[in-house]
Design a protein around this motif. Structure first.
Motif, PDB file in Angstrom:
ATOM      1  N   VAL A 215       0.864  -1.176   0.000  1.00 10.15           N
ATOM      2  CA  VAL A 215       0.000   0.000   0.000  1.00 10.15           C
ATOM      3  C   VAL A 215       0.904   1.230   0.000  1.00 10.15           C
ATOM      4  O   VAL A 215       1.714   1.412   0.907  1.00 10.15           O
ATOM      5  N   CYS A 216       0.799   2.041  -1.049  1.00 11.47           N
ATOM      6  CA  CYS A 216       1.592   3.273  -1.123  1.00 11.47           C
ATOM      7  C   CYS A 216       0.657   4.427  -0.789  1.00 11.47           C
ATOM      8  O   CYS A 216      -0.212   4.776  -1.589  1.00 11.47           O
ATOM      9  N   ASP A 217       0.811   4.987   0.409  1.00 13.41           N
ATOM     10  CA  ASP A 217      -0.108   6.036   0.849  1.00 13.41           C
ATOM     11  C   ASP A 217       0.512   7.403   0.583  1.00 13.41           C
ATOM     12  O   ASP A 217       1.375   7.842   1.334  1.00 13.41           O
ATOM     13  N   GLU A 218       0.107   8.044  -0.484  1.00 11.07           N
ATOM     14  CA  GLU A 218       0.639   9.357  -0.879  1.00 11.07           C
ATOM     15  C   GLU A 218       2.172   9.359  -0.864  1.00 11.07           C
ATOM     16  O   GLU A 218       2.786  10.232  -0.240  1.00 11.07           O
ATOM     17  N   PRO A 219       2.816   8.407  -1.559  1.00 12.52           N
ATOM     18  CA  PRO A 219       4.272   8.285  -1.407  1.00 12.52           C
ATOM     19  C   PRO A 219       5.054   9.471  -1.977  1.00 12.52           C
ATOM     20  O   PRO A 219       6.219   9.631  -1.648  1.00 12.52           O
ATOM     21  N   ILE A 220       4.437  10.285  -2.816  1.00 14.45           N
ATOM     22  CA  ILE A 220       5.201  11.367  -3.445  1.00 14.45           C
ATOM     23  C   ILE A 220       4.690  12.737  -3.051  1.00 14.45           C
ATOM     24  O   ILE A 220       5.212  13.749  -3.503  1.00 14.45           O
ATOM     25  N   ALA A 221       3.662  12.795  -2.172  1.00 14.28           N
ATOM     26  CA  ALA A 221       3.022  14.076  -1.884  1.00 14.28           C
ATOM     27  C   ALA A 221       3.978  15.071  -1.231  1.00 14.28           C
ATOM     28  O   ALA A 221       3.842  16.272  -1.395  1.00 14.28           O
ATOM     29  N   ALA A 222       4.974  14.573  -0.464  1.00 14.79           N
ATOM     30  CA  ALA A 222       5.854  15.488   0.256  1.00 14.79           C
ATOM     31  C   ALA A 222       7.091  15.850  -0.570  1.00 14.79           C
ATOM     32  O   ALA A 222       7.978  16.516  -0.074  1.00 14.79           O
TER      33      ALA A 222
ATOM     34  N   PHE B  29      -2.234   2.324  -4.833  1.00 16.85           N
ATOM     35  CA  PHE B  29      -1.542   3.608  -4.884  1.00 16.85           C
ATOM     36  C   PHE B  29      -2.528   4.704  -4.503  1.00 16.85           C
ATOM     37  O   PHE B  29      -3.396   5.083  -5.284  1.00 16.85           O
ATOM     38  N   ILE B  30      -2.404   5.176  -3.268  1.00 17.94           N
ATOM     39  CA  ILE B  30      -3.334   6.181  -2.749  1.00 17.94           C
ATOM     40  C   ILE B  30      -2.750   7.562  -3.020  1.00 17.94           C
ATOM     41  O   ILE B  30      -1.596   7.827  -2.660  1.00 17.94           O
ATOM     42  N   SER B  31      -3.509   8.434  -3.661  1.00 20.71           N
ATOM     43  CA  SER B  31      -2.955   9.739  -3.993  1.00 20.71           C
ATOM     44  C   SER B  31      -4.062  10.733  -4.288  1.00 20.71           C
ATOM     45  O   SER B  31      -5.176  10.362  -4.627  1.00 20.71           O
ATOM     46  N   HIS B  32      -3.737  12.014  -4.126  1.00 16.40           N
ATOM     47  CA  HIS B  32      -4.683  13.025  -4.587  1.00 16.40           C
ATOM     48  C   HIS B  32      -4.195  13.634  -5.899  1.00 16.40           C
ATOM     49  O   HIS B  32      -4.832  14.516  -6.460  1.00 16.40           O
ATOM     50  N   ASP B  33      -3.036  13.154  -6.381  1.00 18.74           N
ATOM     51  CA  ASP B  33      -2.462  13.710  -7.602  1.00 18.74           C
ATOM     52  C   ASP B  33      -2.972  12.907  -8.799  1.00 18.74           C
ATOM     53  O   ASP B  33      -2.478  11.819  -9.103  1.00 18.74           O
ATOM     54  N   LEU B  34      -3.962  13.460  -9.477  1.00 17.99           N
ATOM     55  CA  LEU B  34      -4.640  12.682 -10.510  1.00 17.99           C
ATOM     56  C   LEU B  34      -3.750  12.399 -11.713  1.00 17.99           C
ATOM     57  O   LEU B  34      -3.842  11.341 -12.317  1.00 17.99           O
ATOM     58  N   SER B  35      -2.858  13.337 -12.074  1.00 19.70           N
ATOM     59  CA  SER B  35      -2.052  13.076 -13.256  1.00 19.70           C
ATOM     60  C   SER B  35      -1.028  11.972 -12.958  1.00 19.70           C
ATOM     61  O   SER B  35      -0.712  11.170 -13.831  1.00 19.70           O
ATOM     62  N   MET B  36      -0.545  11.911 -11.707  1.00 16.45           N
ATOM     63  CA  MET B  36       0.383  10.838 -11.363  1.00 16.45           C
ATOM     64  C   MET B  36      -0.351   9.493 -11.317  1.00 16.45           C
ATOM     65  O   MET B  36       0.191   8.472 -11.734  1.00 16.45           O
ATOM     66  N   VAL B  37      -1.586   9.492 -10.819  1.00 16.45           N
ATOM     67  CA  VAL B  37      -2.365   8.254 -10.787  1.00 16.45           C
ATOM     68  C   VAL B  37      -2.645   7.768 -12.197  1.00 16.45           C
ATOM     69  O   VAL B  37      -2.549   6.582 -12.497  1.00 16.45           O
ATOM     70  N   ARG B  38      -2.925   8.694 -13.097  1.00 16.44           N
ATOM     71  CA  ARG B  38      -3.148   8.290 -14.486  1.00 16.44           C
ATOM     72  C   ARG B  38      -1.911   7.616 -15.040  1.00 16.44           C
ATOM     73  O   ARG B  38      -1.985   6.686 -15.845  1.00 16.44           O
ATOM     74  N   HIS B  39      -0.743   8.081 -14.593  1.00 13.06           N
ATOM     75  CA  HIS B  39       0.482   7.478 -15.103  1.00 13.06           C
ATOM     76  C   HIS B  39       0.692   6.072 -14.558  1.00 13.06           C
ATOM     77  O   HIS B  39       1.025   5.153 -15.292  1.00 13.06           O
TER      78      HIS B  39
END
Lengths: 355, 336
Positions: free
Chosen positions: B183-190, B216-226
């Motif tokens: 489970v990657c919880d916002e791994p790149i947000a910081a 892959f949990i994220s609020h970054d939609l363009s990264m999730v699309r990738h």
């Protein structure tokens, strides 16, 4: 962009020339801002882009004396607000300018609002202090301000405390406080970074609306290239405490010229269009600025770097006129790079977008 | 479809619910509940990346934590590699842990500042293996190499590294026991933009090499699309839409997914002017006072009467696409 036409000729509200800020840590110095020059005109929105440590926030904090000193030291430069150098003012006079003529909105509204004062009191304070209003008039004006930034049921919310507001509503309160004295310039430091995208969209709409209504200049600091593309008239890209590129927003995105800007734009994956198999990266880390730059600070991460980049720090020079040409000598496309004419593709991409 | 777990699914979640009780009064009586996660069901195939997106407070991180049983779910089943982790006793849960790991958002907060990289990365090995020091050190070095850290740094402390490098340490620790599911919880947000791409590429490389399955949990939609193969969009504790990546980004069906995607600023000023952006009114309601009916009905530009009384079920409306919205109810002709 849409506001571009009539602002070209107006005199800058703020004109910053060769600003230098150093943090003196006793054993070492960090050269956070190095000869930064820029200006912003009435009604214009200048986007400032850069990664953490690029000096974008420190630049804005040092021009209004908001940095703790020591360790911060403004070592040089001029900050002309309507022609008057505010770096030469006494702390007392500078404090009169903050809030009255320059408003601020910070990233995190929870830490910049006072948790034990009501929203109404916090709104009234600058009106009483700078505008000399009495309590009753200040309270009436505070309600108007809350209504202006779209807080429903404004009169009732005046007696509320910051924790009773949601993140988006708190940021609206911050904006209302910043605009209370109708400043000539609003400095917004990552104002939507802590907010969700649907709330960010609301705040961006609000800011655009208020800017048109009040005609103030705005400096909007962000690391989000998407936000800049949507709201800015002009963009300044910072790296290693310096301005590496500055151009009207369309010119910058259509034909980025500095290798850092070009790399930065390539690393962000798209929401539509072709999906890359692998993301583009910028290898390496941003520099730690222990000495004043005597060389290009991007050279260790740059494909074009050569001997010249390692010994001469490039000046930020005009490389092209702004494409929606105004005759203002201050407008145009500025880049700090020894290799701009030789960079492949810059012209080709510009032509392709024009066609 | 979810009643019979398909064997190629590594993870199957059914009706996952996580209510945090609210206590009040002198006797701390239970007066209500924050419905952080309210009946969430999905599955993740082996080697797949499921993106979980939504705004703060929608329950996406709680889903991630409940899946690994870092918090005890109120109800629901979570089957990981054939075993329901919600019913495992302490000993069996401990034996299960190596197979399921987590990468956290803030590498600064999730690494002990007093431990060296060697100690941090070897900690799961200390707990779950009986290996001797040499064997553990060899594994630590191997992991550091795999995540792109110089193996000479084994005796350094976290503060000597940048945010991106610290996140590499967090990833190395998560991979120490060869997990199947991460489970990657916002791994790149910081992280800064230029560093985010490095970490995402690393996660993809590791997946390719070891056949990992990611949430892959994220609020970054363009990264999730990738990075994601399929994407679940959450709103206020429930899944609004679960669709394959391309379909969702090309044509979101649920009105919330549509508004969310349209709100993301695009780095393209020439098109910004003409783009239609849906700006939602108001704020997300509190999860302690959920609106009756559809939880998005208070902000939905297309809500009609039925939305305010009846909770829409997540149902397949097109092959592979599940939507929880009355506009797409297959049993009745669409209203509105």
């Amino acid at each position: 962009m849409q506001q571009g036409g009539d602002i070209g000729a107006t005199r800058p509200v703020l004109d910053v020339r060769r600003l230098k800020t150093v943090f003196n840590l006793g054993s070492a110095e960090v050269h956070a801002v190095n000869d930064v020059s820029f200006h912003v005109r009435r009604g214009e929105l200048l986007g400032v882009v850069g990664e953490s440590g690029s000096g974008k926030s420190v630049t804005m904090m040092s021009l209004v004396g908001l940095l703790a000193s020591p360790p911060a030291e403004v070592r040089g430069g001029e900050v002309l607000l309507d022609g008057i150098d505010i770096l030469k003012l006494t702390p007392r006079a500078l404090s009169d300018i903050r809030g009255a003529r320059i408003g601020f909105v910070f990233q995190d509204p929870m830490t910049s609002l006072n948790p034990v004062l009501t929203v109404g009191d916090q709104l009234a304070e600058p009106l009483i202090r700078h505008k000399g209003m009495d309590r009753r008039r200040a309270a009436a004006r505070a309600v108007e301000l809350l209504e202006m930034v779209g807080i429903p049921d404004a009169r009732a919310r005046m007696s509320g405390y910051p924790h009773q507001f949601s993140g988006g509503m708190r940021q609206r309160v911050m904006i209302a406080i910043a605009l209370a004295c109708e400043p000539d310039l609003l400095i917004a430091d990552e104002p939507t970074t802590a907010l969700d995208v649907t709330i960010q969209a609301q705040i961006i709409d609000l800011m655009q609306d208020l800017r048109q209504k009040l005609g103030m200049a705005v400096i909007w600091i962000t690391h989000d290239l998407g936000v800049v593309a949507e709201i800015a008239d002009r963009v300044m890209v910072m790296y290693g405490g310096q301005v590496v590129e500055e151009a009207p927003v369309r010119d910058l995105f259509a034909a980025p010229r500095h290798p850092y800007t070009r790399a930065l734009l390539r690393t962000v994956p798209a929401l539509d269009g072709a999906r890359l198999h692998r993301l583009n990266t910028i290898e390496g880390q941003p520099p730690i600025l222990f000495e004043a730059p005597g060389a290009c600070s991007f050279r260790h991460r740059c494909d074009h770097a050569d001997a010249q980049c390692a010994c001469v720090n490039p000046d930020c020079c005009k490389v092209a006129a702004a494409r929606d040409a105004t005759d203002d000598p201050k407008s145009g496309h500025f880049v700090a790079c020894h290799h701009v004419p030789a960079l492949p593709g810059a012209e080709a991409r510009a032509v392709a977008v024009d066609a | 479809m979810l009643d019979h777990a398909i064997p190629e699914d590594l993870v199957t979640v059914e009706g996952l619910t996580m209510h945090f009780p609210i206590h009040a009064g002198v006797f701390r009586r239970r007066v209500g509940a924050v419905r952080a996660v309210d009946g969430v069901s999905f599955s993740i195939a082996r080697g797949e990346t499921l993106g979980l997106v939504g705004e703060s407070g929608c329950g996406k991180s709680t889903v991630g934590r409940a899946l690994l049983r870092l918090c005890e779910p109120t109800a629901g089943r979570v089957v990981i590699d054939g075993e329901d982790v919600t019913t495992l006793d302490a000993a069996r849960l401990r034996a299960k842990r190596p197979a399921m790991q987590m990468v956290f958002q803030d590498p600064q907060a999730s690494l002990n500042p007093r431990m060296t990289l060697k100690q941090i990365i070897a900690e799961p090995l200390n707990v779950h293996t009986g290996w001797d020091t040499d064997r553990k050190l060899a594994r630590v070095r191997e992991l550091m190499e795999a995540v792109g850290l110089d193996r000479r740094f084994v005796n350094r402390f976290p503060h000597e590294f940048s945010g991106g490098q610290r996140q590499r340490v967090g990833i190395a620790r998560a991979l120490a026991l060869n997990p199947k599911f991460v489970v990657c919880d916002e791994p790149i947000a910081a992280l800064d933009v230029s560093i985010q791409a490095q970490i995402v590429n690393l996660l993809e490389d590791l997946q390719e090499r070891s056949g990992l399955t990611y949430l892959f949990i994220s609020h970054d939609l363009s990264m999730v699309r990738h990075i994601a193969d399929r994407v679940a969009v959450m709103y206020l504790g429930r899944i609004a839409e679960l669709s394959p990546r391309e379909a969702l980004f090309a044509r979101p069906l649920h009105p919330y997914a549509e508004a969310l995607l349209s709100a993301v600023p695009r780095a393209d000023p020439s098109r910004a002017a003409g783009r239609r952006r849906i700006v939602l009114k108001g704020d997300v309601p509190s999860a302690a006072r959920m609106p009756p009916g559809c939880n998005f009905s208070t902000r939905c530009p297309r809500a009609f009467d039925r939305c305010r009384t009846e909770i829409p079920r997540l149902a397949e409306v097109e092959p592979g696409r599940q939507v929880a919205c009355h506009l797409f109810d297959p049993t009745k002709p669409a209203a509105g």
